[in-house]
Design an enzyme around this catalytic site. Structure first.
Site, PDB file in Angstrom:
ATOM      1  N   LYS A 191       0.877  -1.183   0.000  1.00 29.67           N
ATOM      2  CA  LYS A 191       0.000   0.000   0.000  1.00 29.67           C
ATOM      3  C   LYS A 191       0.908   1.226   0.000  1.00 29.67           C
ATOM      4  CE  LYS A 191      -1.917   3.062   1.843  1.00 29.67           C
ATOM      5  NZ  LYS A 191      -1.726   4.462   1.393  1.00 29.67           N
ATOM      6  N   GLU A 266       9.116   1.683  11.443  1.00 25.53           N
ATOM      7  CA  GLU A 266      10.234   2.616  11.225  1.00 25.53           C
ATOM      8  C   GLU A 266       9.614   4.006  11.197  1.00 25.53           C
ATOM      9  OE1 GLU A 266      12.347   5.042  10.060  1.00 25.53           O
ATOM     10  OE2 GLU A 266      12.597   4.198   8.044  1.00 25.53           O
ATOM     11  N   CYS A 300      13.596  10.101   7.137  1.00 25.18           N
ATOM     12  CA  CYS A 300      13.442   9.651   8.527  1.00 25.18           C
ATOM     13  C   CYS A 300      14.759   9.763   9.272  1.00 25.18           C
ATOM     14  CB  CYS A 300      12.888   8.243   8.574  1.00 25.18           C
ATOM     15  SG  CYS A 300      13.724   7.140   7.446  1.00 25.18           S
ATOM     16  N   GLU A 399      10.068  16.086  15.342  1.00 23.21           N
ATOM     17  CA  GLU A 399      10.484  15.841  13.957  1.00 23.21           C
ATOM     18  C   GLU A 399       9.765  16.858  13.062  1.00 23.21           C
ATOM     19  OE1 GLU A 399       9.146  12.185  11.960  1.00 23.21           O
ATOM     20  OE2 GLU A 399      11.210  11.924  11.286  1.00 23.21           O
TER      21      GLU A 399
HETATM   22  P1  NAD Z   1       1.651   8.660   7.722  1.00 22.82           P
HETATM   23  O1  NAD Z   1       2.410   7.894   8.729  1.00 22.82           O
HETATM   24  O2  NAD Z   1       0.255   9.009   8.061  1.00 22.82           O
HETATM   25  O3  NAD Z   1       1.632   7.853   6.322  1.00 22.82           O
HETATM   26  C1  NAD Z   1       2.531   6.808   5.993  1.00 22.82           C
HETATM   27  C2  NAD Z   1       1.774   5.683   5.296  1.00 22.82           C
HETATM   28  O4  NAD Z   1       0.781   5.172   6.182  1.00 22.82           O
HETATM   29  C3  NAD Z   1       1.041   6.102   4.016  1.00 22.82           C
HETATM   30  O5  NAD Z   1       1.075   5.052   3.074  1.00 22.82           O
HETATM   31  C4  NAD Z   1      -0.391   6.280   4.522  1.00 22.82           C
HETATM   32  O6  NAD Z   1      -1.356   6.107   3.502  1.00 22.82           O
HETATM   33  C5  NAD Z   1      -0.483   5.159   5.525  1.00 22.82           C
HETATM   34  N1  NAD Z   1      -1.552   5.359   6.522  1.00 22.82           N
HETATM   35  C6  NAD Z   1      -2.083   6.518   6.974  1.00 22.82           C
HETATM   36  N2  NAD Z   1      -3.059   6.283   7.881  1.00 22.82           N
HETATM   37  C7  NAD Z   1      -3.134   4.938   8.023  1.00 22.82           C
HETATM   38  C8  NAD Z   1      -3.933   4.068   8.824  1.00 22.82           C
HETATM   39  N3  NAD Z   1      -4.862   4.539   9.649  1.00 22.82           N
HETATM   40  N4  NAD Z   1      -3.721   2.743   8.727  1.00 22.82           N
HETATM   41  C9  NAD Z   1      -2.773   2.244   7.900  1.00 22.82           C
HETATM   42  N5  NAD Z   1      -1.998   3.000   7.108  1.00 22.82           N
HETATM   43  C10 NAD Z   1      -2.173   4.338   7.167  1.00 22.82           C
HETATM   44  O7  NAD Z   1       2.505   9.936   7.385  1.00 22.82           O
HETATM   45  P2  NAD Z   1       2.047  11.291   6.657  1.00 22.82           P
HETATM   46  O8  NAD Z   1       0.699  11.760   7.123  1.00 22.82           O
HETATM   47  O9  NAD Z   1       2.208  11.070   5.203  1.00 22.82           O
HETATM   48  O10 NAD Z   1       3.163  12.281   7.177  1.00 22.82           O
HETATM   49  C11 NAD Z   1       3.037  12.873   8.463  1.00 22.82           C
HETATM   50  C12 NAD Z   1       4.365  12.905   9.181  1.00 22.82           C
HETATM   51  O11 NAD Z   1       4.884  11.577   9.286  1.00 22.82           O
HETATM   52  C13 NAD Z   1       5.472  13.672   8.475  1.00 22.82           C
HETATM   53  O12 NAD Z   1       5.400  15.021   8.725  1.00 22.82           O
HETATM   54  C14 NAD Z   1       6.691  13.022   9.083  1.00 22.82           C
HETATM   55  O13 NAD Z   1       7.002  13.593  10.315  1.00 22.82           O
HETATM   56  C15 NAD Z   1       6.288  11.591   9.290  1.00 22.82           C
HETATM   57  N6  NAD Z   1       6.782  10.690   8.216  1.00 22.82           N
HETATM   58  C16 NAD Z   1       7.829   9.906   8.511  1.00 22.82           C
HETATM   59  C17 NAD Z   1       8.338   9.066   7.532  1.00 22.82           C
HETATM   60  C18 NAD Z   1       9.512   8.190   7.805  1.00 22.82           C
HETATM   61  O14 NAD Z   1      10.226   7.825   6.882  1.00 22.82           O
HETATM   62  N7  NAD Z   1       9.733   7.787   9.037  1.00 22.82           N
HETATM   63  C19 NAD Z   1       7.784   9.041   6.259  1.00 22.82           C
HETATM   64  C20 NAD Z   1       6.669   9.853   5.995  1.00 22.82           C
HETATM   65  C21 NAD Z   1       6.185  10.674   6.997  1.00 22.82           C
END
Ligand code: NAD
Length: 497
Positions: A191, A266, A300, A399
């Site tokens: 996904k 992660e 990250c 972060e």
């Molecule tokens: P997120 O964690 O919400 O999204 C990451 C993934 O999880 C995406 O594929 C998203 O569709 C999926 N997702 C979202 N809600 C979900 C749920 N309820 N159940 C299962 N999967 C779900 O991150 P975001 O909203 O895109 O970004 C927000 C913050 O997250 C950023 O500002 C940053 O601080 C952090 N982030 C960290 C990383 C990393 O590499 N550690 C990557 C992206 C974002």
């Protein structure tokens, strides 16, 4: 050096683009969303519509899990480890052959400068080369036991693995998690993030053409709340690998717990680099900056905190500030130092942190430049270096996920350790010193999944186990550690008298 308006326009002017609609890949077929929905993808460089993707729901996840289960019972599940490895090596070669096309797509989708996107395509190929080569080198043990027994351990795949991918490094993150999962013989449901997923779909097409059997890899696009939540809670999934934010990771882990499914999380960090007065500053300075601004800081393992021993503090601030002032920000295809951030939503989050610095009276040591001619609707943020930030300030603890670094002084080794360990995170730490004893003392004392001494490995190191402690998550990606994590150990005890 400045980029002329003319050359920028030439490289980024909206060409006549056909807006493609991308479908899911399920069981070797490219199919529309079961409920027929779609989602728009924006080009963060100019805000234009880039593509539409299928809006997956729980019905699509169901179909993908069934397809993966059938693959395990079919040609994919019957392949020997050596055959799996060969398919993966062919995928690696095909990805390399398409590296320029993939880089172009990633640059438009994520906003990262072309050269950084190309490095990600090469890393994706390298993951498949590494794990393809490792597929037939996984072996268990024999264990001395009572007389008359032979006891051995076997590694088996979990079964169907779920992979929830963020938008910041689609190619690298699918490479590391899918590469290890497939090498161990799992079948996968991926996904990707709704903000950026085109290279994952392009990769799936490349993998199919290179001979990956139908159903070994299924890709369902859509929102986290719909497709992501359905995947996390699905009883047919046997392992979940998640990269993203802490709140979402906690939701995924809670959903998976209902089915007692193991989860690798992660979750990012607030990774420090510690610079002692005896450090080789010439070597350190470019790395201190690059580790913070690569991919517009949306990494990250970005190094967002710089801790400097007081005697060289002003020298390091001045050296970093000089480099910040030379940073050029602009459209991804212009291939400058920094591209736009992934979306206007992400820009809003970062801008609020920079406003908070100003409102708190903190000093901006230097900023980069958004080049003239960058489209007004692009999601551009000026890289910002903030000095003398108190360790308790939100900017030093949270972060930000943007091109923003904070820098602060320290006086003793003990204070440096306390500052480095003083956030809820623990993903990566860089240490710059020539003192051998101090290198080892800190390597032990730092609470972090990775420690780099006189270098900093953000994003690199396919062979090096990677993952967090504390709120940076648990489980390990990359290296052999990840490969074994995608397997289940079975103990077989044979009584033969
Ligand atoms: P997120 O964690 O919400 O999204 C990451 C993934 O999880 C995406 O594929 C998203 O569709 C999926 N997702 C979202 N809600 C979900 C749920 N309820 N159940 C299962 N999967 C779900 O991150 P975001 O909203 O895109 O970004 C927000 C913050 O997250 C950023 O500002 C940053 O601080 C952090 N982030 C960290 C990383 C990393 O590499 N550690 C990557 C992206 C974002």
């Amino acid at each position: 050096m400045t980029t002329s308006l003319h050359s920028l326009r030439e490289q980024t002017s909206p060409r006549t683009r056909t807006i493609e609609t991308y479908r899911h890949l399920i069981g070797g077929q490219w199919v529309e969303a079961a409920e027929g929905g779609s989602l728009p993808l924006q080009d963060p460089s100019d805000g234009s519509l880039l593509a539409e993707i299928a809006r997956g729901t729980s019905e699509d996840i169901d179909r993908a899990v069934i397809a993966a289960r059938m693959a395990l019972a079919g040609p994919w599940g019957r392949m020997t480890a050596t055959e799996r490895g060969r398919v993966m090596q062919r995928i690696a070669e095909a990805v390399l052959a398409e590296a320029d096309t993939l880089a172009d797509l990633e640059a438009r989708d994520v906003g990262k400068p072309l050269k950084q996107a190309r490095a990600d395509a090469v890393a994706l190929a390298r993951y498949f080369e590494f794990y393809g080569g490792a597929a037939d080198k996984v072996h268990g043990d024999t264990i001395p036991y009572q007389a008359g027994f032979t006891v051995m351990t076997l590694y088996e795949p979990h079964g169907v693995t779920g992979h929830i991918i963020p938008w910041n490094y689609p190619m690298q993150i699918i490479g590391r998690s899918l590469g290890a999962a497939l090498a161990m013989g799992n079948a996968a449901v991926v996904k990707p993030a709704e903000e950026a997923c085109l290279t994952i779909l392009a990769f799936a097409r490349i993998a199919e053409a290179a001979g990956l059997p139908a159903g070994a890899l299924n890709v369902v696009t859509g929102t986290g709340a719909e497709a992501g939540a359905a995947l996390s809670a699905h009883p047919g999934i046997n392992h979940i690998s998640f990269t993203g934010s802490l709140p979402t990771g906690a939701l995924v882990q809670a959903a998976a717990a209902i089915n007692a499914v193991p989860v690798t999380l992660e979750l990012g960090g607030k990774s420090p680099q510690i610079v002692f007065a005896d450090a080789d500053l010439e070597r350190a300075l470019p790395v201190l900056v690059m580790a913070g601004i690569q991919n517009a800081g949306q990494t990250c393992s970005a190094s967002s905190r710089i801790l400097v021993e007081r005697p060289v503090y002003e020298t390091v601030v001045a050296g970093m500030a000089e480099r910040y002032r030379a940073l050029r920000v602009g459209p991804a295809l212009a291939d400058l130092d920094v591209g736009p951030v992934v979306s206007h939503r992400q820009k809003g989050i970062i801008d609020r942190y920079i406003d908070l610095a100003r409102d708190s009276g903190l000093t901006i040591a230097a900023e980069g430049e958004i080049v003239a001619g960058s489209p007004a609707d692009g999601a551009y943020v000026r890289p910002t270096l903030i000095r003398d930030v108190p360790p308790a300030h939100r900017l030093a603890r949270e972060e930000i996920f943007g091109p923003v670094q904070v820098i602060m002084p320290f006086d003793t080794e003990e204070e440096a350790i306390a500052l480095a360990n003083g956030t809820p995170f623990g993903l990566v730490c860089g240490i710059w010193t020539r003192d051998g004893g101090r290198q080892f003392r800190l390597a032990h004392a730092i609470q972090s999944g990775q420690v780099f001494i006189n270098n900093y490995g953000a994003g690199g190191g396919i062979e090096l186990p990677f993952g967090g402690v504390k709120r940076s998550g648990h489980g390990r990606e990359k290296g052999f550690e990840a490969l074994y994590g995608f397997g289940v150990l079975k103990t077989v005890s044979l009584y033969h008298g």
